[in-house]
Design a protein around this motif. Sequence first.
Motif, PDB file in Angstrom:
ATOM      1  N   SER A   6       0.860  -1.140  -0.112  1.00  0.00           N
ATOM      2  CA  SER A   6       0.103  -0.038  -0.053  1.00  0.00           C
ATOM      3  C   SER A   6       0.945   1.199  -0.059  1.00  0.00           C
ATOM      4  O   SER A   6       1.930   1.193   0.587  1.00  0.00           O
ATOM      5  CB  SER A   6      -0.932   0.000   1.172  1.00  0.00           C
ATOM      6  N   VAL A   7       0.326   2.180  -0.549  1.00  0.00           N
ATOM      7  CA  VAL A   7       1.214   3.487  -0.743  1.00  0.00           C
ATOM      8  C   VAL A   7       0.259   4.703  -0.958  1.00  0.00           C
ATOM      9  O   VAL A   7      -0.997   4.615  -1.310  1.00  0.00           O
ATOM     10  CB  VAL A   7       2.085   3.306  -2.034  1.00  0.00           C
ATOM     11  N   THR A   8       0.719   5.825  -0.764  1.00  0.00           N
ATOM     12  CA  THR A   8      -0.041   7.136  -0.649  1.00  0.00           C
ATOM     13  C   THR A   8       0.752   7.948  -1.989  1.00  0.00           C
ATOM     14  O   THR A   8       2.197   8.066  -1.991  1.00  0.00           O
ATOM     15  CB  THR A   8      -0.131   7.879   0.339  1.00  0.00           C
ATOM     16  N   THR A  28      -1.616  -3.026  -6.070  1.00  0.00           N
ATOM     17  CA  THR A  28      -0.978  -2.230  -4.838  1.00  0.00           C
ATOM     18  C   THR A  28      -2.436  -1.469  -4.310  1.00  0.00           C
ATOM     19  O   THR A  28      -3.232  -0.634  -5.487  1.00  0.00           O
ATOM     20  CB  THR A  28       0.117  -1.218  -5.199  1.00  0.00           C
ATOM     21  N   VAL A  30      -3.986   2.110  -3.068  1.00  0.00           N
ATOM     22  CA  VAL A  30      -3.390   3.464  -3.458  1.00  0.00           C
ATOM     23  C   VAL A  30      -4.010   4.329  -3.015  1.00  0.00           C
ATOM     24  O   VAL A  30      -5.248   4.448  -3.059  1.00  0.00           O
ATOM     25  CB  VAL A  30      -3.061   3.721  -4.922  1.00  0.00           C
ATOM     26  N   ASN A  61      -0.478   5.504   5.254  1.00  0.00           N
ATOM     27  CA  ASN A  61       0.624   4.561   4.626  1.00  0.00           C
ATOM     28  C   ASN A  61       1.905   4.929   5.263  1.00  0.00           C
ATOM     29  O   ASN A  61       1.966   6.267   5.480  1.00  0.00           O
ATOM     30  CB  ASN A  61       0.764   4.604   3.002  1.00  0.00           C
ATOM     31  N   VAL A  63       4.696   4.644   3.256  1.00  0.00           N
ATOM     32  CA  VAL A  63       5.420   5.306   2.094  1.00  0.00           C
ATOM     33  C   VAL A  63       4.419   6.025   1.263  1.00  0.00           C
ATOM     34  O   VAL A  63       3.277   5.890   0.896  1.00  0.00           O
ATOM     35  CB  VAL A  63       5.879   4.182   0.902  1.00  0.00           C
ATOM     36  N   ILE A  65       4.404   8.609  -1.824  1.00  0.00           N
ATOM     37  CA  ILE A  65       5.222   9.202  -3.138  1.00  0.00           C
ATOM     38  C   ILE A  65       4.719  10.617  -3.536  1.00  0.00           C
ATOM     39  O   ILE A  65       3.386  10.937  -3.393  1.00  0.00           O
ATOM     40  CB  ILE A  65       4.887   8.290  -4.251  1.00  0.00           C
ATOM     41  N   LYS A  88       7.724   8.020   8.497  1.00  0.00           N
ATOM     42  CA  LYS A  88       7.331   7.812   7.109  1.00  0.00           C
ATOM     43  C   LYS A  88       8.519   7.872   6.169  1.00  0.00           C
ATOM     44  O   LYS A  88       9.825   7.970   6.378  1.00  0.00           O
ATOM     45  CB  LYS A  88       6.384   8.968   6.556  1.00  0.00           C
ATOM     46  N   HIS A 146      12.024  -0.928   0.031  1.00  0.00           N
ATOM     47  CA  HIS A 146      10.867  -0.871  -0.650  1.00  0.00           C
ATOM     48  C   HIS A 146      10.944  -0.858  -2.144  1.00  0.00           C
ATOM     49  O   HIS A 146      10.022  -0.337  -2.850  1.00  0.00           O
ATOM     50  CB  HIS A 146      10.404   0.837  -0.385  1.00  0.00           C
ATOM     51  N   LEU A 149       8.032  -2.309  -3.698  1.00  0.00           N
ATOM     52  CA  LEU A 149       6.744  -1.653  -3.840  1.00  0.00           C
ATOM     53  C   LEU A 149       6.627  -0.844  -5.077  1.00  0.00           C
ATOM     54  O   LEU A 149       5.685  -0.623  -5.767  1.00  0.00           O
ATOM     55  CB  LEU A 149       6.518  -0.926  -2.479  1.00  0.00           C
ATOM     56  N   LEU A 150       8.045  -0.126  -5.308  1.00  0.00           N
ATOM     57  CA  LEU A 150       8.047   0.868  -6.506  1.00  0.00           C
ATOM     58  C   LEU A 150       8.288   0.518  -7.679  1.00  0.00           C
ATOM     59  O   LEU A 150       8.070   1.240  -8.465  1.00  0.00           O
ATOM     60  CB  LEU A 150       9.369   1.725  -5.983  1.00  0.00           C
TER      61      LEU A 150
END
Length: 283
Positions: A6-8, A28, A30, A61, A63, A65, A88, A146, A149-150
């Motif tokens: 999960s990511v923002t 993922t 988001v 989250n 992470v 971005i 974070k 990470h 995830l990326l």
Amino acid sequence: MSERSSVTVIGLGPMGRAMVRVLLAAGTEVTVWNRSADKIGPMVDLGARRADSVADALARNEVIILSLTHYAAMYDVLGPDSERLRDKVIVNLSSDSPERTRAGARWVRTHGAEFLSGGFMSAGDNITHPASYLFYSGPREIFDAHADLLRPLSAPEYLGTDDGLAQLFYQALLTLFHPWLVGYNQALAVIARSGNDIDRFLPFAQRSAEVFPFFMTEYAEAAKAGGWGDAASARMMVAGAGHVVETSEELGVDTALSQTVRELWREVADSDAPIYRMLRDRA
């Protein structure tokens, strides 16, 4: 769903929206936030989760971005909620200078967060193009933690621990791209204003680009030895650039870029120093 998946994403310009799409396609979770709320709805329709505020986006989250216009926007967006940055991981994929990137990294870390910088080398916002990749720099252990995830964003190219390194390589490549883009459009304008067919010209333009890797290697080797060319070579370039100016002027096409190139070659001819050395040392 685990924290790892999960990511923002904060910032929903063309690149931000492209990132949301590929992350969602990779499975993922988001969360999205954008200063202009009208860009949030289409991403929610695709399956993203709406954050009601920056504070909410940060809380969702580990992470985060960032896809913003520049690093100043990071301070504008995150500054009012900087106390929420602790623990974070801020992955800033915005464009800016290496020094502003290093300053941004220090600012993030003073608030208890980790930081990675990145620079997209992509076909515009087509980040799934086979030639697209993404520079990263910052602490190796943060990148490694990470990377999975990326990874859907584009093939990762980790450059090193210097926070400014990703932007250094990114901006160096944009140094190539911007004059090429202007020059190519000038060439297309010359063809069109002459009454000829752009489609007929296109394959020749593509064919000429095939020699670029040869020139890149040759001039890179020359640069390491002090630079290519002498006054005689520069005078030849002055003449060639002049013919480009004259051709464009005959057809009523703007010559600003070509005139700048001609003047640079004139300086080289007068100084009898390679253009690489002149550009490197003049500032």
